[in-house]
Write a protein that holds these residues in place. Structure first.
Motif, PDB file in Angstrom:
ATOM      1  N   PHE A 257      76.944 -13.837  36.364  1.00 36.18           N
ATOM      2  CA  PHE A 257      76.259 -15.115  36.595  1.00 36.18           C
ATOM      3  C   PHE A 257      77.203 -16.119  37.250  1.00 36.18           C
ATOM      4  CE2 PHE A 257      73.190 -14.499  32.744  1.00 36.18           C
ATOM      5  CZ  PHE A 257      72.480 -13.572  33.478  1.00 36.18           C
TER       6      PHE A 257
ATOM      7  N   TYR B 164      78.606 -14.784  40.935  1.00 35.13           N
ATOM      8  CA  TYR B 164      77.593 -14.784  42.003  1.00 35.13           C
ATOM      9  C   TYR B 164      76.892 -16.137  42.084  1.00 35.13           C
ATOM     10  CZ  TYR B 164      77.873  -9.859  43.224  1.00 35.13           C
ATOM     11  OH  TYR B 164      78.300  -8.644  43.686  1.00 35.13           O
ATOM     12  N   GLY B 165      76.711 -16.779  40.932  1.00 37.19           N
ATOM     13  CA  GLY B 165      75.877 -17.978  40.895  1.00 37.19           C
ATOM     14  C   GLY B 165      74.417 -17.559  41.059  1.00 37.19           C
ATOM     15  N   LEU B 166      73.528 -18.442  40.648  1.00 35.07           N
ATOM     16  CA  LEU B 166      72.106 -18.136  40.781  1.00 35.07           C
ATOM     17  C   LEU B 166      71.771 -17.808  42.231  1.00 35.07           C
ATOM     18  CD1 LEU B 166      69.224 -18.006  39.653  1.00 35.07           C
ATOM     19  CD2 LEU B 166      69.067 -20.486  39.924  1.00 35.07           C
ATOM     20  N   ARG B 167      72.367 -18.584  43.151  1.00 35.44           N
ATOM     21  CA  ARG B 167      72.082 -18.382  44.573  1.00 35.44           C
ATOM     22  C   ARG B 167      72.474 -16.980  45.030  1.00 35.44           C
ATOM     23  NH1 ARG B 167      70.204 -23.029  46.779  1.00 35.44           N
ATOM     24  NH2 ARG B 167      72.167 -24.141  46.529  1.00 35.44           N
TER      25      ARG B 167
END
Lengths: 480, 480
Positions: B366, B369-372
């Motif tokens: 999470f 990568y991040g949500l994006r």
């Protein structure tokens, strides 16, 4: 993250792991946090954009480590060991990279085949009767389950489906649910809670067989119950024997129980979750005598055989029984070789569909320790337990509560349960060593299980000194 | 192996893993071995003395790799994806080193707490109704299961125990086995085989609800069956909806089915094993509308969310229901905080007792990568499937067999099943790409699932060219 960055970060992580293990005894073995501690330390939502790797890694010490119970600290003596070794960790990295899901032979032949052969190796290491091995023509064979709970459940389901098949062969009119309602399974009153749970899941009655003064089930005790239940019109179909109970590492008398189960056409499963690894040493192998009467046998290589969790090894004499528990073959899982008879599709042997390439861990550990290295590990830990036992026996204030056979010592202060509960509470609250209790014949007992690979005699001595210091303090506070 | 050697070998293994992923497309995606190939390549027994590390590593290429189906090759289009990413692998190394067994809060508080919070993060990412989240006061919450099979089974067991409780509250004389014999569970006729299996394990009847022309269960179909069964004196208690079926990625109409289940007091579980990850993208979230009526919801983050196996995420609205399925509390697992209400003991939420620190993988993935980044991954793979669909539609010899909604394209040559079976056999035997079939309305269909993180448009184009070459050859061989 691309491969270039992974090379860098991976090597940093290797060093972090090595540092962690090297310095683990400097950490409090049991964490000093209150329930809910973690939530306030991190954001409430996922970040939208990627974060810096450095920030994530910093948070391991800030967020995670304060809340970790260090199972691999040489001062951890709670529960039973969970294995950890560098060869297993290396194999696990490879397992993660290959990342195959080995539910069928075709889904990754190496994953299935190495497992079958490693279970044969291990079966030979503990001198299992040949009919438990797969070989090239055998009807038996081994499988890696996630946990002993799953192995017990699988054996119970296989037994349940076998007995229904047998009964319906003679009485085609009897329905499955009518038969279920009459089935009775048995286990020791010392059996692990997961055995009772398997009964609940499988929807069958599970009765507890009383144990003798050594916490061991004898033939006569089971025989009586089975006869009584048969007279009541019930159908005894399954017995789960325990070799090395969780509370005190007691051994059911399978030499008596096995023939009894065979004669009664009851499935005998053996749960040796902890003790099983010890059977690689010839001096402990007699504890397994009677396995020749069993239908299935299981132990947790991830407990005491230096193979990181999860790796619970299970053998069955008749693979058809376990596969028959609930084989299903949808088209998207079919493959060419399926009906060749040479091929094992392990999804039929287990509860989940997916499975990792866990046999790599066995392969690395077996080859890099050798049988001798693994035997050394078992023997050393048994020796440490015996040393601890001696120290306890040399202190008149304490008593030993069960025979010390392997790496577990059950002991207590002579006195009330309350006294011992207080002692344990104080021991655990200093966070220097960590133990859990058990109940034996109504007594509150402290369990000292030699767990970490890195535990040495000086750790055990230091731990005993710590326990006796706290005990002395406690006893001094008592009114004379 | 000591830490010094582990540092060296670990770093070598990191490079091996990086090299493997970097060059994976040069390997045949599907192995060219016959059943039993491996046994003859290695000794029949464990070595007594330790072997050299170099010899073990050499054997990876000699023994293992020839038998590996390369799930992370960009030419792997079989089954559904299994996730793989470097951040998840790094987290898994950490998980292995900590090596805690998180069956209770006390067994490693960080392991439990990070899991609860990560499941809250993920629940918010897919916009789950708040009553599925744990928060600090919620009655619901999330848990990591090993596989969707286990999540389905847990939900069925929870539902089974809830209905028995309800019925016995009004009719204390009705026995559990009598109730079991009348219970009926339902799922789509397109549901995964593990759903039927859950019924077999739980000892309850599982009926298949017919789907419409889009392979989707509609309210009316379930309603009819439930009413008929009630009239016959049976007890409908559970419906497993599928969002994204294995065969064709079809979606049951949960907006209709949910209220129906609620009114009938039936447990609705949603199995979105593959599709669930897509719901982090707002444009796919409408596919989850109706989840507000469900009792439990599950998908495999280890399929499509870049988290290596195993990590199957599950939420329940009432944690008491799932815990109540078979809570057991032996003394050796008790701890001080247990009754505080703040504490989660995840062993009650799952079939096994033991559990790894799997939430570390979610946390790393999470944040790195991040949500994006995760949305980009989903969108890219859907786009690739749409591109492949276009190529198929542009070729008059082929037909698309089911609506392409996410990353799966079901297609076939216009013509007989035999023709398509031959085509698939030829495709797989060249070992350049790998696919598996499915059956849709009696037709043998080829499934093209975009799987590997590294699959790019040029791989898809190359694969289509390969498929059409083989198809052309095949069609030319046919008598005109």
């Amino acid at each position: 993250m691309n491969t270039t960055e992974f090379r860098k970060r991976g090597k940093e992580m290797i060093d972090y792991v090595a540092d962690y293990i090297e310095t683990i005894e400097q950490r409090s073995v049991y964490p000093d946090v209150q329930p809910g501690y973690l939530r306030s330390l991190i954001p409430e939502e996922v970040p939208v954009e990627p974060e810096m790797y450095e920030d994530v890694v910093k948070d391991i010490e800030r967020v995670i480590m304060p809340g970790v119970t260090h199972w691999h600290s040489p001062f951890f003596y709670a529960y039973f060991p969970t294995a950890s070794s560098f060869p297993a960790m290396l194999a696990d990295m490879l397992c993660g990279a290959i990342g195959c899901i080995g539910f069928s032979w075709a889904a990754s032949p190496a994953c299935t085949e190495l497992e079958t052969v490693m279970l044969d190796w291990l079966g030979k290491m503990i001198n299992l009767p040949e009919n438990f091995l797969a070989g090239t023509t055998g009807c038996g064979g081994g499988v890696i389950q996630g946990t002993a709970s799953e192995a017990t459940l699988m054996s119970l389901l296989a037994a349940r489906s076998r007995i229904v098949r047998w009964i319906q062969a003679d009485n085609p009119d009897r329905t499955e649910s009518e038969i279920f309602s009459k089935l009775v399974a048995y286990s020791s009153d010392q059996a692990h809670s997961s055995v009772e749970r398997a009964g609940l899941i499988g929807g069958v009655t599970m009765k507890k067989v009383p144990t003798d003064e050594k916490f061991s089930v004898q033939g006569e005790a089971l025989k009586k119950m089975v006869e009584r239940d048969r007279r009541a019109g019930l159908i005894p179909f399954y017995f789960c024997a325990t070799l090395g109970t969780t509370a005190s590492c007691a051994f059911d008398n399978i030499i008596e129980l096995g023939p009894l189960c065979n004669a009664a056409k009851m499935w005998m499963h053996i749960d040796a979750a902890y003790a099983g690894s010890a059977f690689i040493c010839p001096e402990f192998r007699p504890l397994l005598n009677g396995v020749e009467f069993a239908d299935s046998f299981n132990f947790n290589a991830h407990k005491w055989l230096l193979v990181n969790f999860d790796c619970s090894v299970m053998w069955v004499k008749e693979r058809a029984d376990i596969i028959g528990a609930f084989k299903m073959d949808p088209l998207y899982l079919k493959h060419d070789h399926q009906e060749s008879g040479l091929v094992t599709d392990y999804r039929h042997w287990q509860i989940p569909l997916g499975r990792r390439f866990r046999s790599l861990k066995l392969w690395f550990v077996f080859r890099l320790y050798g049988l001798r290295g693994l035997q050394d590990h078992i023997r050393k830990q048994v020796l440490l337990a015996k040393e601890f036992e001696k120290m306890v026996r040399d202190d008149q204030r304490f008593e030993i509560c069960a025979e010390v056979i392997l790496g577990l010592v059950c002991f207590r202060l002579k006195g009330s349960n309350e006294l011992n509960e207080t002692l344990l509470k104080r021991i655990n609250s200093t966070r220097k060593i960590h133990m859990v209790p058990c109940q034996l014949s109504g007594k509150f007992v402290l369990r000292f299980a030699v767990c970490a690979r890195t535990t040495e005699l000086h750790h055990v001595r230091e731990s005993w000194a710590h326990i006796t210091d706290l005990a002395s303090e406690l006893l001094q506070e008592l009114p004379h």
